[in-house]
Design a protein around this motif. Structure first.
Motif, short mmCIF file in Angstrom:
data_model
loop_
_atom_site.label_atom_id
_atom_site.label_comp_id
_atom_site.label_asym_id
_atom_site.label_seq_id
_atom_site.Cartn_x
_atom_site.Cartn_y
_atom_site.Cartn_z
N ASP A 270 40.25 -9.97 21.47
CA ASP A 270 39.73 -8.91 20.86
C ASP A 270 40.48 -8.04 20.22
N GLY A 271 41.99 -8.14 20.34
CA GLY A 271 42.90 -7.17 19.58
C GLY A 271 43.34 -6.12 20.35
N THR A 272 42.84 -5.90 21.65
CA THR A 272 43.23 -4.54 22.47
C THR A 272 44.34 -5.15 23.34
N VAL A 273 44.95 -4.03 23.85
CA VAL A 273 46.37 -4.36 24.60
C VAL A 273 45.95 -3.75 25.99
N HIS A 277 52.82 -1.36 32.76
CA HIS A 277 53.73 -0.26 32.92
C HIS A 277 53.64 0.95 31.69
N VAL A 278 52.89 0.66 30.81
CA VAL A 278 52.63 1.90 29.85
C VAL A 278 50.94 2.10 29.74
N THR A 279 50.67 3.21 29.27
CA THR A 279 49.50 3.46 29.01
C THR A 279 49.23 2.76 27.56
N PRO A 280 48.32 1.88 27.58
CA PRO A 280 47.99 1.16 26.44
C PRO A 280 47.88 1.85 25.01
N PRO A 281 48.38 1.26 24.08
CA PRO A 281 47.77 2.25 22.72
C PRO A 281 46.50 1.99 22.53
N PRO A 282 45.80 2.91 21.96
CA PRO A 282 44.47 2.67 21.54
C PRO A 282 44.08 1.92 20.48
N GLY A 283 43.00 1.02 20.11
CA GLY A 283 42.76 0.09 19.18
C GLY A 283 42.52 -1.09 19.39
N ASN A 284 41.89 -1.88 18.53
CA ASN A 284 41.25 -3.28 18.87
C ASN A 284 42.11 -4.08 17.55
N ASP A 285 43.26 -3.63 17.15
CA ASP A 285 43.74 -4.14 15.88
C ASP A 285 45.16 -4.90 15.90
#
Length: 417
Positions: A270-273, A277-285
């Motif tokens: 769905d394009g999310t991360v 080891h990191v806070t995933p960047p926001p967004g689904n693109d």
């Protein structure tokens, strides 16, 4: 000149423990383990056909060539995939119809190089185009796999490249040389290793990468059903080698990434991360990711790139300054990273590279369709089916404020092979 060795076949981890962290101006992270691991002793395997040993000079670089023939080749329809520069990850045709300018070169749908004549017509040659490049992020070795399954690998002498046995006779679309020998992905989606057994997957494997995962041999794979699976092999157990399979939950995934000492990340369908080891960047693109020590970058579906710094936890001992890589405006099609540099291919097929602190890292101009980075090496496939590899300094003590410019790897992987 650094001594290297090369292995050619006609078919084509560091010990880890949690560390501690502290900050002082520039990002600084302290290792809780040794950066170097003693070379694993191994016995050279039996070579099924004749070996040719050639010395190239300049530090005693040695080539080992292993002869053989592929059962399928670039004219086999099953070998045709989409180039990473167009829409995928595992190589393929990048040719388009129409007139051309004399001297141009490209790869056609059969993975043969075409050249443009003085009359403006494309003529097919016998040159078989490179399909994939694979760079090991643990030891900095690199392999090129051609569309007919032939592969050639180069690695530092300390990696034991001269002594590694060949892979089983299969047609491979991606081969990687690791500290623990050769690993390859067959044309029909199976993983094969030269020095240990990888369990069969329930579905076809789309792509893989081997790296050191928490002190184990970690073979990370993305399956055709979107599953992200890790096979962990520890050859140093007192009671003998141990193996286990670990699945990454939260899929299905469209991309997966593993980097040494246990860093994993993935792009969901769905394009999310997802990242451990990191806070995933926001967004689904999101379309792709690039990660290594001290950096985490995302390529979005609109072609823009954003980078941020991983938290200071267990990752490394580095000074990278307060700045981040910033790429020129425009759209990009793929990204990758070494231990100190992030590279991206733009819509004009240029390979653009930046140090972690944002400084430009020039590479020779050419049309590039795919690239992979690891350790201190970036390798790329050009539009004409040849390959290029570049190495930077500043990795031995992870002093990333002193990363040196890229230098082409010599001898080159092309032409003549």
């Amino acid at each position: 000149m650094e001594r290297e060795s090369s292995l050619e076949h006609g078919f084509d981890p560091r010990d880890g423990a949690p560390g501690t962290a502290r900050f002082s101006g520039a990002v600084r992270i302290r290792f809780g383990y040794s950066l170097a691991m003693a070379r694993l002793r191994r016995t050279a395997g039996f070579w099924a056909s004749a070996l040719l040993v050639v010395t190239w000079g300049c530090g005693g670089t040695t080539i080992l060539e292993h002869d053989g023939s592929a059962a399928a080749g670039p004219d086999d329809p099953s070998s045709s995939e989409t180039q990473p520069g167009s829409a995928g990850h595992d190589g393929g045709p990048n040719a388009s119809s129409g007139a051309c300018s004399a001297g141009e070169a490209r790869c056609n749908g059969s993975f043969r190089r075409e050249t443009c004549t003085e009359a403006g017509a494309w003529i097919e040659t016998d040159f078989v185009c490179a399909r994939t490049v694979a760079v090991d992020d643990d030891i900095g070795s690199y392999c090129v796999t051609k569309a007919d399954g032939a592969y050639r690998c180069w690695g530092a002498e300390s990696s034991g490249a001269v002594d590694v046995p060949p892979l089983p006779d299969e047609i491979y679309r991606r081969v990687q040389l690791t500290r623990y020998g050769l690993i390859g992905l067959t044309e029909d989606g199976r993983l094969r290793a030269a020095e240990f057994t990888i369990p069969e997957s329930f579905s076809q494997v789309v792509t893989f990468r081997q790296t050191n995962m928490w002190g184990n041999v970690g073979v990370c794979s993305l399956r055709s059903d979107g599953a992200f699976e890790m096979f962990l092999y520890n050859p140093r157990e007192p009671d003998g080698p141990s193996t286990r399979t670990q699945s990454v939950e939260g899929g299905p995934f469209s991309r997966m990434y593993c980097a040494w000492e246990g860093m994993t990340a993935a792009v969901r369908a769905d394009g999310t991360v997802l990242s451990n080891h990191v806070t995933p960047p926001p967004g689904n693109d999101f379309a792709e990711l690039a990660l290594s020590v001290g950096i985490f970058c995302g390529l979005r579906t609109d072609g823009t790139i954003s980078c941020h710094r991983p938290p200071a936890d267990t990752i490394g001992d580095l000074d990278v300054g307060p700045d981040l890589p910033a790429f020129p405006s425009g759209r990009y099609r793929s990204i990758t990273a070494t231990v100190g540099v992030v590279c991206a291919i733009d819509e004009q097929d240029a390979l653009v590279c930046r140090r972690y602190d944002g400084r430009d890292m020039p590479v020779p101009p050419a049309r590039y369709v795919s690239a992979e980075g690891g350790h201190n090496v970036v390798c790329a496939v050009r539009a004409d089916g040849s390959t290029a590899c570049f190495r930077h300094g500043g990795v031995g003590n992870l002093d990333l404020e002193n990363v040196s410019d890229f230098a082409p790897v010599e001898p080159p992987l092309d032409p003549g092979w």
